[in-house]
Design a protein around this motif. Structure first.
Motif, PDB file in Angstrom:
ATOM      1  N   GLY A  92     -13.699  16.964  -2.188  1.00 43.85           N
ATOM      2  CA  GLY A  92     -13.091  17.481  -3.412  1.00 43.85           C
ATOM      3  C   GLY A  92     -14.156  17.939  -4.390  1.00 43.85           C
ATOM      4  N   THR A  94     -15.310  16.694  -7.116  1.00 43.06           N
ATOM      5  CA  THR A  94     -16.287  15.695  -7.553  1.00 43.06           C
ATOM      6  C   THR A  94     -17.426  15.598  -6.543  1.00 43.06           C
ATOM      7  OG1 THR A  94     -14.526  14.501  -8.670  1.00 43.06           O
ATOM      8  CG2 THR A  94     -16.553  13.276  -8.244  1.00 43.06           C
ATOM      9  N   HIS A 126     -15.431  18.174 -17.473  1.00 41.87           N
ATOM     10  CA  HIS A 126     -14.671  17.066 -16.893  1.00 41.87           C
ATOM     11  C   HIS A 126     -15.593  15.847 -16.742  1.00 41.87           C
ATOM     12  CE1 HIS A 126     -12.505  14.997 -13.557  1.00 41.87           C
ATOM     13  NE2 HIS A 126     -11.441  15.577 -14.053  1.00 41.87           N
ATOM     14  N   SER A 128     -16.103  14.147 -14.226  1.00 43.02           N
ATOM     15  CA  SER A 128     -16.840  14.228 -12.964  1.00 43.02           C
ATOM     16  C   SER A 128     -18.193  14.893 -13.167  1.00 43.02           C
ATOM     17  CB  SER A 128     -16.090  15.075 -11.935  1.00 43.02           C
ATOM     18  OG  SER A 128     -14.838  14.558 -11.683  1.00 43.02           O
ATOM     19  N   ASP A 224     -17.583  24.810 -12.166  1.00 48.32           N
ATOM     20  CA  ASP A 224     -16.526  23.853 -11.826  1.00 48.32           C
ATOM     21  C   ASP A 224     -15.204  24.611 -11.914  1.00 48.32           C
ATOM     22  OD1 ASP A 224     -14.569  21.983 -11.685  1.00 48.32           O
ATOM     23  OD2 ASP A 224     -15.367  20.682 -13.261  1.00 48.32           O
ATOM     24  N   ALA A 226     -12.287  23.788 -10.440  1.00 49.96           N
ATOM     25  CA  ALA A 226     -11.137  22.983  -9.993  1.00 49.96           C
ATOM     26  C   ALA A 226      -9.872  23.310 -10.768  1.00 49.96           C
ATOM     27  CB  ALA A 226     -11.454  21.500 -10.121  1.00 49.96           C
ATOM     28  N   SER A 247     -11.144  21.928  -5.431  1.00 54.86           N
ATOM     29  CA  SER A 247     -10.305  20.971  -4.680  1.00 54.86           C
ATOM     30  C   SER A 247      -9.048  21.704  -4.248  1.00 54.86           C
ATOM     31  CB  SER A 247      -9.870  19.803  -5.577  1.00 54.86           C
ATOM     32  OG  SER A 247     -10.963  19.037  -6.004  1.00 54.86           O
ATOM     33  N   TYR A 249      -6.016  20.517  -3.243  1.00 47.56           N
ATOM     34  CA  TYR A 249      -4.693  20.048  -3.678  1.00 47.56           C
ATOM     35  C   TYR A 249      -4.324  20.619  -5.039  1.00 47.56           C
ATOM     36  CZ  TYR A 249      -7.074  16.921  -6.886  1.00 47.56           C
ATOM     37  OH  TYR A 249      -7.853  16.449  -7.903  1.00 47.56           O
ATOM     38  N   LYS A 250      -5.323  21.000  -5.829  1.00 42.08           N
ATOM     39  CA  LYS A 250      -5.004  21.574  -7.148  1.00 42.08           C
ATOM     40  C   LYS A 250      -4.404  22.965  -7.006  1.00 42.08           C
ATOM     41  CE  LYS A 250      -7.411  18.897 -10.423  1.00 42.08           C
ATOM     42  NZ  LYS A 250      -8.565  18.777 -11.309  1.00 42.08           N
TER      43      LYS A 250
HETATM   44  C1  LIG Z   1      -9.565  18.005 -11.361  1.00 43.52           C
HETATM   45  C2  LIG Z   1     -10.873  18.431 -11.876  1.00 43.52           C
HETATM   46  C3  LIG Z   1     -12.062  17.860 -11.403  1.00 43.52           C
HETATM   47  C4  LIG Z   1     -12.106  16.754 -10.397  1.00 43.52           C
HETATM   48  O1  LIG Z   1     -11.515  17.117  -9.209  1.00 43.52           O
HETATM   49  P1  LIG Z   1     -11.327  15.996  -8.052  1.00 43.52           P
HETATM   50  O2  LIG Z   1     -10.425  16.666  -7.090  1.00 43.52           O
HETATM   51  O3  LIG Z   1     -10.714  14.809  -8.722  1.00 43.52           O
HETATM   52  O4  LIG Z   1     -12.671  15.709  -7.489  1.00 43.52           O
HETATM   53  C5  LIG Z   1     -13.250  18.329 -11.929  1.00 43.52           C
HETATM   54  N1  LIG Z   1     -13.269  19.290 -12.855  1.00 43.52           N
HETATM   55  C6  LIG Z   1     -12.146  19.870 -13.332  1.00 43.52           C
HETATM   56  C7  LIG Z   1     -12.249  20.958 -14.359  1.00 43.52           C
HETATM   57  C8  LIG Z   1     -10.905  19.460 -12.859  1.00 43.52           C
HETATM   58  O5  LIG Z   1      -9.799  20.021 -13.343  1.00 43.52           O
END
Ligand SMILES: *Cc1c(COP(=O)(O)O)cnc(C)c1O
Length: 406
Positions: A92, A94, A126, A128, A224, A226, A247, A249-250
């Motif tokens: 993912g 992270t 985030h 992460s 990033d 995600a 990731s 699943y998002k």
């Molecule tokens: C969801 C998200 C993450 C973390 O993604 P994971 O799938 O939990 O590793 C990092 N940065 C942003 C901007 C996110 O929206």
């Protein structure tokens, strides 16, 4: 008849809704946390797994070919190909972010650890991302954070009078890494994604001055993506960050536990400091001597252990199902259509909440936004707010969750 979308015809919306009958009369407002998988996606994945024999791709060429085919599909989805970018599968975003910083060579020269570049991040990142500074500081990088406004100002002020050709030759300042979100997962603010050139030209140099001295460093950009990618289009032929973390699943709701790091091939040498090796990342390893030879292919050196090949197989169906389900109404493009549809949904909620007042005139909702929902290039489909009581006190978020919109 009510209109279900500002963008997508009702007939198509009915088809989309039929994929989510399990919601019954619930309204799903947590799309920023995870998308919802369509029913037919799960059906198709199951059919595939029931009919085919997939084995460990380390030993089975057929499965390995399927996986490599899906690497190509991912690159095609982002309008690029394997001559320009590589796909490293991760668990993912992270893990993708961590992999970059763990492997990133901050030092100008691997043997000259004092000439290290900086690790620069936006305060808006985030959590992460925030944790990455621990790894970066262990590697002697300077840790620097930049505010939302300073970042945008630096991009706006920079002129394209590039001194890029000067750089590289005199890069005694080491390699610096900027990490920022394409879209804030907190409030949906969209940062510019086409600014890699400006950053490489040094528009953030002022932030990494040492003892007030300007230093030359080579810049790398870790995007990033995600939050952004769940409802927005990324065209890697138009903007080319060195690294993109995501990731799945998002975007598709399924499978979980699978993400990717996209690496621009011309930047891959700076990821020279990966330490661990194991199952699949080495060609030869001797257990009684300190000797191992890393795999030839770039992505293979970064995928420790057996990749989640069944989840990767599921990705093929993710692309197929979403392509079949969503009409390409905006710019003849799938993600642009999703982007406009979700933006108008969120804007509608924002405008309706903004009209809510208590009888005593007290506003009932306070927003946390960096935009007024007046520009789709700056605002994604996330509404972040608190609800207030008539005396102006907050209703805690445990009582009313932050609202993230589909
Ligand atoms: C969801 C998200 C993450 C973390 O993604 P994971 O799938 O939990 O590793 C990092 N940065 C942003 C901007 C996110 O929206």
């Amino acid at each position: 008849m009510s209109t279900l979308s500002n963008i997508i015809e009702n007939e198509d919306m009915e088809k989309i809704l039929s994929e989510f009958t399990r919601l019954e009369d619930q309204c799903y407002l947590e799309n920023a946390g995870s998308s919802l998988y369509p029913e037919s996606l799960i059906y198709q994945v199951n059919q595939d797994l029931l009919r085919n024999v997939y084995m460990n791709p380390h030993s089975d060429k057929y499965t390995k070919d399927c996986v490599d085919h899906i690497r190509s599909s991912i690159l095609r989805f982002y309008n690029t190909d394997s001559s320009k970018y590589s796909v490293i599968f991760t668990s993912g975003t992270t893990q993708s972010l961590k992999l970059v910083v763990e492997s990133f060579q901050f030092a100008y020269d691997q043997n000259e650890v004092q000439n290290c570049g900086s690790f620069v991040y936006l305060r808006d990142n985030h959590t992460s991302v925030l944790g990455l500074r621990e790894i970066a500081s262990d590697k002697n990088a300077d840790i620097i954070h930049i505010s939302h406004d300073d970042f945008l100002n630096a991009l706006n002020l920079s002129h394209s009078t590039s001194n890029l050709s000067m750089k590289g030759r005199n890069n005694r300042g080491g390699n610096s890494l900027l990490v920022y979100p394409a879209q804030s997962n907190f409030n949906g603010y969209k940062y510019p994604i086409n600014c890699t050139e400006k950053i490489k030209e040094g528009c953030l140099d002022n932030y990494v001055k040492k003892n007030l001295c300007k230093i030359n460093c080579d810049w790398y950009v870790l995007l990033d993506a995600a939050s952004y990618l769940s409802t927005n289009k990324l065209d890697l032929s138009k903007c080319q960050p060195d690294f993109v973390a995501l990731s799945f699943y998002k975007i598709f709701g399924y499978p979980t536990g699978l993400g990717a790091l996209l690496v621009k091939n011309s930047s891959n040498e700076v990821l020279s400091e990966k330490r661990y090796f194991g199952g699949g990342t080495v060609d030869i390893v001797l257990s009684n001597e300190d000797y191992h030879m890393k795999r030839e292919l770039f992505h293979e050196r970064f995928e420790d252990g057996t990749i989640p090949f069944l989840s990767i197989i599921a990705l093929k169906h993710c692309f197929d199902v979403i392509n079949g389900l969503i009409p390409k109404v905006i710019n003849n493009d799938l993600m642009d259509t999703i982007s406009y549809h979700t933006y108008f949904l969120a804007k509608d909620l924002y405008l309706q909440l903004d009209l809510l007042y208590h009888r005593n005139g007290q506003k009932a909702v306070v927003f946390y936004t960096d935009s007024e929902f007046d520009d789709i290039n700056k605002q994604g489909a996330i509404v972040t707010f608190n609800i207030l009581r008539s005396d102006g006190s907050y209703i805690g978020y445990a009582e009313v969750n932050y609202c993230f919109l589909l």
